[in-house]
Design a protein around this motif. Structure first.
Motif, mmCIF file in Angstrom:
data_model
loop_
_atom_site.group_PDB
_atom_site.id
_atom_site.type_symbol
_atom_site.label_atom_id
_atom_site.label_comp_id
_atom_site.label_asym_id
_atom_site.label_seq_id
_atom_site.Cartn_x
_atom_site.Cartn_y
_atom_site.Cartn_z
ATOM 1 N N ASN A 1 -4.896 -3.083 -7.669
ATOM 2 C CA ASN A 1 -5.875 -2.024 -7.369
ATOM 3 C C ASN A 1 -7.072 -2.513 -6.565
ATOM 4 N N ASP A 2 -7.547 -3.716 -6.870
ATOM 5 C CA ASP A 2 -8.763 -4.211 -6.216
ATOM 6 C C ASP A 2 -8.480 -5.287 -5.175
ATOM 7 N N LYS B 1 2.020 1.275 -4.300
ATOM 8 C CA LYS B 1 0.660 1.840 -4.347
ATOM 9 C C LYS B 1 0.188 2.181 -5.758
ATOM 10 N N ASP B 2 1.132 2.385 -6.677
ATOM 11 C CA ASP B 2 0.749 2.737 -8.056
ATOM 12 C C ASP B 2 0.748 1.525 -8.988
ATOM 13 N N GLU B 3 0.845 0.332 -8.417
ATOM 14 C CA GLU B 3 0.861 -0.887 -9.237
ATOM 15 C C GLU B 3 -0.584 -1.312 -9.537
ATOM 16 N N PRO B 4 -1.036 -1.174 -10.797
ATOM 17 C CA PRO B 4 -2.458 -1.406 -11.108
ATOM 18 C C PRO B 4 -2.925 -2.846 -10.870
ATOM 19 N N LYS C 1 0.803 -1.228 0.000
ATOM 20 C CA LYS C 1 0.000 0.000 0.000
ATOM 21 C C LYS C 1 0.835 1.277 0.000
#
Length: 269
Positions: A167-168, A161-164, A157
């Motif tokens: 995301n979910d 944090k920018d690793e797609p 996190k």
């Protein structure tokens, strides 16, 4: 749980290491999800006391070969894989000669913690995430077991944090009383800060006791499971204060339905 993807990240798993509360639940929980039609992956460290020949571990060349930077040093990541007999469950092993070749898990023959356990935990967290990225396998749930795995929530996190791909993904951490005395390397805070993780996120790690390491995992998880009948009072209070979904302790012979319901109603809802 049908077709849900669940990533299990554990410091120990049966049958590769002796049976403990953590190693047992790190096997029983994915087996339960597997039987319910979920898709699972298990990750654990490849400690030097795991018998590679008996358990038929083999290196996965396409996943190995990248270097992870730990405290400004390049550390090669080696990935090995094995299948748990009769279960059709694949287990991925995070390996590195510097951190995991020694013939022991977390302590030396005198029972003293290895001084580099902090770096081993950082390497394990990054190694898992980098390997899942290479697999291009987006988990619905990431379930963490054991303190050596407990840096994964904050790394996912903050650092990633920018690793797609994630995301979910929802993070669940099981909190056990299988702890350690004293504290990890006092420089652990600075080694994690080196990865541009904010001081505020890890301020409790200035004193890296078992309770404080687990508090960071709790802070960065989406839901929590009490994995032991008795927990330190300090951790029980932190769980309560987190205001996150918490599943109370369930013994091994009756956890299945409760865990599945918790995943579905509290974590994935």
């Amino acid at each position: 749980m049908k077709d849900k993807r669940i990533l299990y990240v554990s410091s120990e798993v049966v049958p590769y290491l002796p049976e403990t509360e953590i190693s047992s639940m790190s096997f029983e929980t994915p087996r339960m999800v597997n039987q319910l039609g979920g898709q699972i992956r298990i990750f654990m460290p490849r400690y030097g006391n795991i018998n590679e020949r008996r358990h038929q571990l083999h290196e996965v060349i396409r996943l190995s070969g990248i270097n992870l930077v730990i405290n400004d040093l390049d550390m090669p990541l080696i990935i090995k894989v094995a299948s748990i007999p009769k279960e059709r469950i694949q287990v991925y092993f995070i390996d590195n000669d510097e951190y995991f070749k020694r013939k022991a898990t977390l302590t030396d023959e005198e029972g003293n913690l290895f001084p580099d356990n902090d770096e081993r935990a950082i390497f394990f967290a990054k190694g898992v995430i980098e390997t899942v990225k290479k697999l291009n396998w987006a988990p619905d749930i990431i379930h963490v077991h054991g303190w050596l795995a407990s840096l994964l929530p904050v790394y996912l996190k903050e650092y990633y944090k920018d690793e797609p791909l994630f995301n979910d993904s929802k993070i669940v951490t099981s909190v056990y009383n299988q702890s350690f005395d004293g504290s990890l390397n006092k420089d652990m805070f600075n080694k994690i800060k080196f990865d541009n993780i904010s001081e505020d996120a890890i301020k409790t790690l200035k004193d890296p006791t078992y309770n404080n390491v687990m508090k960071v995992a709790i802070d960065y998880s989406d839901a929590l499971i009490i994995g032991s009948e008795d927990l330190p009072e300090d951790l029980t209070k932190h769980l309560k204060d987190s205001k996150k979904p918490v599943l109370d302790y369930k013994p091994k012979d009756e956890f299945g339905e409760a865990y599945a319901e918790f995943y579905n109603s509290e974590v994935l809802s």
